[in-house]
Design a protein around this motif. Structure first.
Motif, PDB file in Angstrom:
ATOM      1  N   ASP A   3       0.851  -1.197   0.000  1.00  0.00           N
ATOM      2  CA  ASP A   3       0.000   0.000   0.000  1.00  0.00           C
ATOM      3  C   ASP A   3       0.883   1.242   0.000  1.00  0.00           C
ATOM      4  O   ASP A   3       1.164   1.814   1.040  1.00  0.00           O
ATOM      5  N   SER A   4       1.350   1.625  -1.187  1.00  0.00           N
ATOM      6  CA  SER A   4       2.125   2.852  -1.263  1.00  0.00           C
ATOM      7  C   SER A   4       1.606   3.682  -2.424  1.00  0.00           C
ATOM      8  O   SER A   4       0.930   3.179  -3.301  1.00  0.00           O
ATOM      9  N   ALA A   5       1.904   4.973  -2.372  1.00  0.00           N
ATOM     10  CA  ALA A   5       1.469   5.868  -3.447  1.00  0.00           C
ATOM     11  C   ALA A   5       2.715   6.463  -4.085  1.00  0.00           C
ATOM     12  O   ALA A   5       3.660   6.824  -3.395  1.00  0.00           O
ATOM     13  N   LEU A   6       2.693   6.554  -5.412  1.00  0.00           N
ATOM     14  CA  LEU A   6       3.848   7.064  -6.139  1.00  0.00           C
ATOM     15  C   LEU A   6       3.547   8.435  -6.748  1.00  0.00           C
ATOM     16  O   LEU A   6       2.412   8.730  -7.113  1.00  0.00           O
ATOM     17  N   ARG A   7       4.559   9.255  -6.843  1.00  0.00           N
ATOM     18  CA  ARG A   7       4.461  10.530  -7.574  1.00  0.00           C
ATOM     19  C   ARG A   7       5.819  10.795  -8.215  1.00  0.00           C
ATOM     20  O   ARG A   7       6.855  10.613  -7.570  1.00  0.00           O
ATOM     21  N   VAL A   8       5.796  11.227  -9.474  1.00  0.00           N
ATOM     22  CA  VAL A   8       7.076  11.613 -10.081  1.00  0.00           C
ATOM     23  C   VAL A   8       7.459  12.986  -9.550  1.00  0.00           C
ATOM     24  O   VAL A   8       6.613  13.796  -9.176  1.00  0.00           O
ATOM     25  N   LEU A   9       8.759  13.229  -9.489  1.00  0.00           N
ATOM     26  CA  LEU A   9       9.258  14.513  -8.983  1.00  0.00           C
ATOM     27  C   LEU A   9       9.270  15.541 -10.121  1.00  0.00           C
ATOM     28  O   LEU A   9       9.418  15.170 -11.270  1.00  0.00           O
ATOM     29  N   PRO A  10       9.166  16.825  -9.808  1.00  0.00           N
ATOM     30  CA  PRO A  10       8.972  17.399  -8.478  1.00  0.00           C
ATOM     31  C   PRO A  10       7.510  17.310  -8.013  1.00  0.00           C
ATOM     32  O   PRO A  10       6.616  17.137  -8.822  1.00  0.00           O
ATOM     33  N   VAL A  11       7.340  17.451  -6.692  1.00  0.00           N
ATOM     34  CA  VAL A  11       5.992  17.448  -6.119  1.00  0.00           C
ATOM     35  C   VAL A  11       5.837  18.644  -5.188  1.00  0.00           C
ATOM     36  O   VAL A  11       6.822  19.199  -4.705  1.00  0.00           O
ATOM     37  N   ASP A  12       4.594  19.016  -4.941  1.00  0.00           N
ATOM     38  CA  ASP A  12       4.339  20.048  -3.945  1.00  0.00           C
ATOM     39  C   ASP A  12       3.472  19.456  -2.827  1.00  0.00           C
ATOM     40  O   ASP A  12       3.124  18.278  -2.863  1.00  0.00           O
ATOM     41  N   ARG A  13       3.153  20.271  -1.849  1.00  0.00           N
ATOM     42  CA  ARG A  13       2.412  19.792  -0.690  1.00  0.00           C
ATOM     43  C   ARG A  13       1.075  19.157  -1.099  1.00  0.00           C
ATOM     44  O   ARG A  13       0.684  18.108  -0.602  1.00  0.00           O
ATOM     45  N   GLY A  14       0.391  19.812  -2.029  1.00  0.00           N
ATOM     46  CA  GLY A  14      -0.919  19.308  -2.457  1.00  0.00           C
ATOM     47  C   GLY A  14      -0.806  17.910  -3.047  1.00  0.00           C
ATOM     48  O   GLY A  14      -1.630  17.034  -2.768  1.00  0.00           O
TER      49      GLY A  14
END
Lengths: 731, 731
Positions: free
Chosen positions: B648-659
């Motif tokens: 159970d993990s969530a991925l995001r490519v960089l860059p990211v912000d707080r939202g």
């Protein structure tokens, strides 16, 4: 009798309808249902040129091949639909065996009496204004049923559009049926009027023929289950599809579902009401309880009913199974002329539990001789756009894959021509070549198009001419249908040896001395379970600190001391549980503490329960709850976050056997824990399942007296399985 | 040049193609792409009556309205396709600005030189036998691209079918295009040849027109991203659809996706290869890396790309958004003539995150005046089968619901007639009445049929005549499309203020003194994080038992003692961690134990790390890993069973912000734990997100030097967020 029969197809309802006399058991015999669906002469009661229902009905009977007489009854007599009508039912010739009733509610009872007087035993009631509109309507519906029972009538409806017996070309159906009406092996029962037309249209667009389609209406007398039973026994029907809002006769439904399984007829069900809103809407429309959707899921799983969630999958899954029958396995070989289709198919196969094994070496060699050099020989196979040069490429590849011993089913990407070209010869030749190649295969071959577009009238002409197999529309839906067909086939094989248990076959009621409405907490419940063969941790109920210490000495340190109070269900929440006590002093102190806590909570304190402390293991929660529709339901889950946050439990309706419990345990998202993930000892699943079955059997034998039973936790350490705490509530 | 141009539409590939020069950045300018797609005169090179491609191509250009000259080049000259051909390219008149090349690979370089000599700047290369067939082909593809760059040519393909510029009626496309070719607002880019025809056929069956459809082929020069950029700027295109096997220019793709978002043009992508098998197949077909599908999902989510998983949803979602534009919200009012449709719609709405609020009191009152007494006035609304008596019922109800302030979008269940009746007047009148009623609404109205059947030629005629809106085929797909359209609209609104971050906009590289390939364990990694603004638990690295005790006194008891050894990543596995030490004696003993354990494991022991012992809290795992396609990717998850069993993990490519981090945290299945479920303190999500952003920003600024970074755990206790352990690996 007035001329205009106003009715809605579906309308509002009140909960009164839920108490209709049809809730349990069947009001009609299979013979009565068979007579209803196979009339030789039909009278339309309330026929009038002013009603679209009457117009459609009359047109349907004349257009779609009904060869018996059709009589029109209109109180004013005269010419209706271009024919001389009869003023009264009494004027009708003898031999009428079905009445289609479109009269206002005010005269319905009188009309039914007249039908009975004239020996017309079956009727479709299109008229609405019964159970679906409130208490008054429900009362009238009761009167109608009472009259029918008294006079030996069989009624379909009220508030239904009738049926289409396409196999026999008998079409007493109140909405327009677009030509052509395709005869075929799929039986359709719908708890919806308007969707019947949608299903009919979609089946036509897929070139899938139907045997019988029934629009149920209010099910005052003949129910979905009765229609389903007819289809199980109907030689023209190979697959049964159901659009379900609510199942009014759960026990009968299970019996018929089992009959269908034994007859080798798949049941494909689209059950709505799975969402909160959907459930509310279904209840409003049908007036009956729809039950917990997770229980419906469990029931379908246990009885081999194939669940779908759209009309498209309902019809295509049925069409597929009607054509292939049970499929031998889930190993699929794909033969396509498109790399893109291969990739979609690969993704969708994984979704649907279908395997795409590598081809055997001989297959690879054979394919290399067939496809061009630049093609990659692999499964799924893309024979490449070279089919534009060699149109036989696809079927040559098909013949090779058919010999692969590691493949159970072949999926061929192919479609029928859409528009008739100036010279259609080539279209017919191509289709004939493909159809012949498919027929020459030993393995089942499933044909799919790339997208869900109609089989056009020209496509249907070609298909009929060359006996082209059914084409599943679109890769997405094709593999949904294939996945379900494969799972059903596997279920049928596994359950051939009697694994499907229906409630009636198993009930051996037992007596128990419990006050109705009472709750048995830990000690009483545990003792009851232990007496009935469920493994429970040793324990003693004590009423003094000295007795507590004596019990602890007997049981062996370390021990647990728990408050015993019949009216406190969750004693750990108030500090009524002390763990890991290692000597007499601690036990004495714990006894005082938990009993004080209980008294402070104004509980009916009986003392404390002393148990030996168990080491860490896997904690399961096993519960029995009563579903308003399906009765006792078993729930098994893992403790902790699994049940609290993830609501990760599996349900099964009772009775269950070891295999069903094992299925349930393996379906848990945390099932890996049982296999020893995270360093815990691997659970002996058979031992766990046997314990759960012993709990479920006990609950089942308690019949309606049991409200609920919860074992939390059932501790599993390898093959040691013990209930550490229990709670039983009596109805 | 020979006469027969043999080619497959998709074929085998080798990994060599992945190293083609087109992997990074664009080889062509937007102006070149625009010129490619808008020629005024076209030459077919290798035209011959013996090739189905040539025949189709020639027919397409003549049937679908291309009004410029079409010249045929065949080395033998003579009459081809009934016209006099040219023997060489040099013989062609001036002004030809697109060549459609169907010659064998052996002469391709020579032909391209001739095109350049004759000032023909754009070419579609249908010929196959390049990167997709192995190393030799890849070499030739490189030569082709080098030549094109040197001579200023723009090439589409090779191994592609060309394109259909329906907006401009320019159809250099090598497969048969069934009439009618519908012009419209949907742009289509496909990394598949064969599926292009399927998409074209399905769009026609839905009466959805296209602006430009491109079959990409090998993308040697013009890529999916280039075609997408053209569509973003193309005034004839309102929505862009993509069928994707692999994205070869990830950074460019993000830039163009952002441009599309800013232009208000939704991008609907069907990306295959999400399964293990599908990924293997896609790689074989395209020769390029397909990347981790979960990362693709993250990319699409972050850049507002709408992901679909079937061709039907791809086209219908695009058709819907092209018609409605952004939708104001997710509160849907349903107006239908069918109870069954209401129930299906309610279930599907819940799946798709659509709300079905109760109607406002004034709406209920208004509807009561419109629908018959026996109808239930509720949302979803079933106006009942009484429409057979009053055909205006549906549109009268529609007008009332349009005034409800709590509804954002109306879904109307309605469909077009299928077969032309003897007198079609009524069909036209009905459709006109409905279309007018929809146009009179202030709210967007989405029309759906009950099942996915074609809009037939007659239905299309009616729709065109009365300007009937698009009809979504089938409740299931209609609500899939609506759900996606609503989510995209919401995303577009939220991100209007610049929340979409593209990599180029953010890079501020930093230097770091790390040995390439080395790993920094706990103390070194923690110090590095702390120096760069990441909150880390206080700690000291000590090399003796005395120093350990001194450190513990400074940090305060209880403390943790951990082995410090650069070459031991998981020290707890070998007994190198001691927790909860409360005095000097315990610390001294722990120091000896963990360092001995380290030496026994033959580790490079530096001593031990002393940290204060933290109480219990929520343990998160925060990691940065490098995706081969998308570069650094952030993963956040909860510790324990959540990551170990449930992944159970969530991925995001960089860059990211707080939202974006908050979105990621909320998407976790165990997100309830962060809100204080199970009795833990509620996490300060903003504080957690800020910490995660500081970690992600640091990783992003480290650019390609960072291989991976893992913080496990990141301990959260209310608003206190601290990294307790860290590991950094350098490339």
């Amino acid at each position: 009798m007035t001329e205009l029969s106003e009715r809605p197809t579906t309308t509002a309802a009140t909960i009164e309808a839920a108490t209709s006399p049809t809730l349990h058991g069947s009001l009609v015999t299979p013979e009565q249902v068979s007579t209803l669906f196979n009339p030789k002469a039909i009278a339309l009661i309330g026929a009038t040129d002013k009603s679209n229902w009457s117009l459609s009905l009359f047109a349907n009977l004349h257009t779609h091949g009904f060869d018996g007489p059709v009589y029109l009854v209109n109180p004013r007599g005269g010419v209706v639909h271009g024919e001389q009508s009869y003023a009264t039912i009494g004027d009708l010739p003898d031999g009428v065996d079905l009445a289609f009733v479109m009269v206002p509610t005010t005269v319905i009872l009188d009309i039914l009496e007249q039908l009975a007087d004239h020996d017309i035993k079956s009727a479709v009631i299109l008229t609405s204004g019964f159970g679906e509109v409130g208490a008054e309507g429900a009362k009238l519906e009761h009167q109608v049923v009472d009259l029918a029972k008294r006079r030996g009538l069989t009624l379909l409806g009220p508030n239904g559009n009738g049926y289409i017996n396409a196999a026999k070309q008998i079409t007493p159906y109140g909405l327009n049926i677009n030509a052509p009406l395709l005869r075929g092996p799929v039986g359709v029962v719908l708890q919806s009027g308007a969707l019947a037309s949608a299903v009919l249209g979609f089946s036509q667009a897929r070139n899938i023929g139907i045997s019988l389609l029934v629009s149920m209406g209010n099910e005052a007398m003949v129910t979905l289950t009765d229609a389903m039973r007819y289809l199980v026994r109907d030689p023209d029907t190979k697959v049964i599809t159901l659009f379900i809002e609510s199942i009014r006769q759960p026990e009968e439904f299970l019996v018929v579902a089992k009959e269908a399984l034994e007859a080798g007829k798949p049941v494909v069900a689209f059950k709505v009401g799975r969402s909160q809103k959907g459930s509310t809407v279904a209840k409003a429309h049908t007036g009956s309880l729809v039950g917990d959707d997770r229980v419906i899921d469990a029931v379908f799983k246990q009885y081999g009913v194939i669940r779908v969630d759209c009309l498209e999958d309902m019809i295509m899954t049925a069409g597929l199974l009607a054509e292939t029958g049970p499929l031998p396995g889930n190993r699929v070989g794909f033969v396509t002329p498109s790399g893109g289709a291969c990739e979609i198919a690969a993704d969708r196969s994984e979704d649907e539990g279908l395997e795409i094994p590598d081809f055997a070496p001989a297959t690879v060699e054979g394919l290399k001789r067939v496809v061009p050099d630049f093609a990659t020989v692999q499964n799924p196979l893309d024979v490449t756009g070279y089919i534009l040069v060699n149109p036989a490429l696809l079927r040559e590849a098909l013949a090779v894959v058919d010999k692969d011993p590691g493949i159970d089913v072949i999926v061929l990407a192919s479609d029928l021509a859409r528009e008739e070209p100036a010279d259609p010869t080539r279209a017919y030749d191509m289709a004939r070549g493909t159809a012949d190649a498919i027929r020459a295969c030993e393995k089942p071959v499933v044909v799919m198009g790339n997208t869900l577009v109609d089989i056009t009238p020209f496509g249907r002409k070609v298909a009929d001419e060359v006996s082209f197999p059914g084409v599943l529309g679109g890769i997405h839906h094709a593999l949904a249908a294939l996945g379900r067909a494969v799972r059903w086939s596997e279920f049928q094989r596994q359950h051939a040896a009697g694994r499907v248990m229906v409630p009636q076959a198993h009930a051996q009621a037992m007596t128990v001395d419990a006050t109705p409405g009472s709750t048995w907490t830990e000690h009483q419940a545990s003792a009851f379970l232990a007496d009935n063969g469920v493994p429970v941790v040793p324990q003693e109920l004590v009423d003094s600190a000295d007795a507590a210490v004596a019990a602890a000495e007997r049981l062996g340190y370390p021990v647990v001391v728990k408050l015993a109070a019949a009216d406190i269900a969750h004693k750990s929440d108030i500090g009524g549980v002390r763990l890991g006590l290692t000597d007499a002093e601690q036990v004495r102190e714990a006894f005082e503490t938990v009993t004080t806590v209980g008294r402070n909570a104004e509980a009916d304190v009986q003392g404390a329960v002393i148990q030996p402390m168990r080491g860490s293991g896997i904690e399961l929660i096993v519960g029995i709850v009563r579903d308003p529709v399906w009765g006792p339901v078993l729930a098994v889950g893992l403790g902790g976050v699994w049940v609290e946050i993830l609501r990760d439990s599996a349900l099964r309706v009772l009775p269950v056997d070891r295999g069903q419990v094992l299925d349930a345990l393996r379906s848990l998202r945390g099932a890996a824990l049982l296999d020893g993930a995270r360093g815990t000892e691997k659970a002996d699943l058979d031992a766990v399942a046997d314990t759960v079955v012993s709990i479920a059997d006990l609950a089942f034998r308690l019949e309606e007296r049991l409200e609920s039973l919860e074992i939390n936790p059932l501790l599993v350490r390898g093959s040691q399985v013990e209930a550490l705490d229990a709670l039983i509530t009596w109805r």
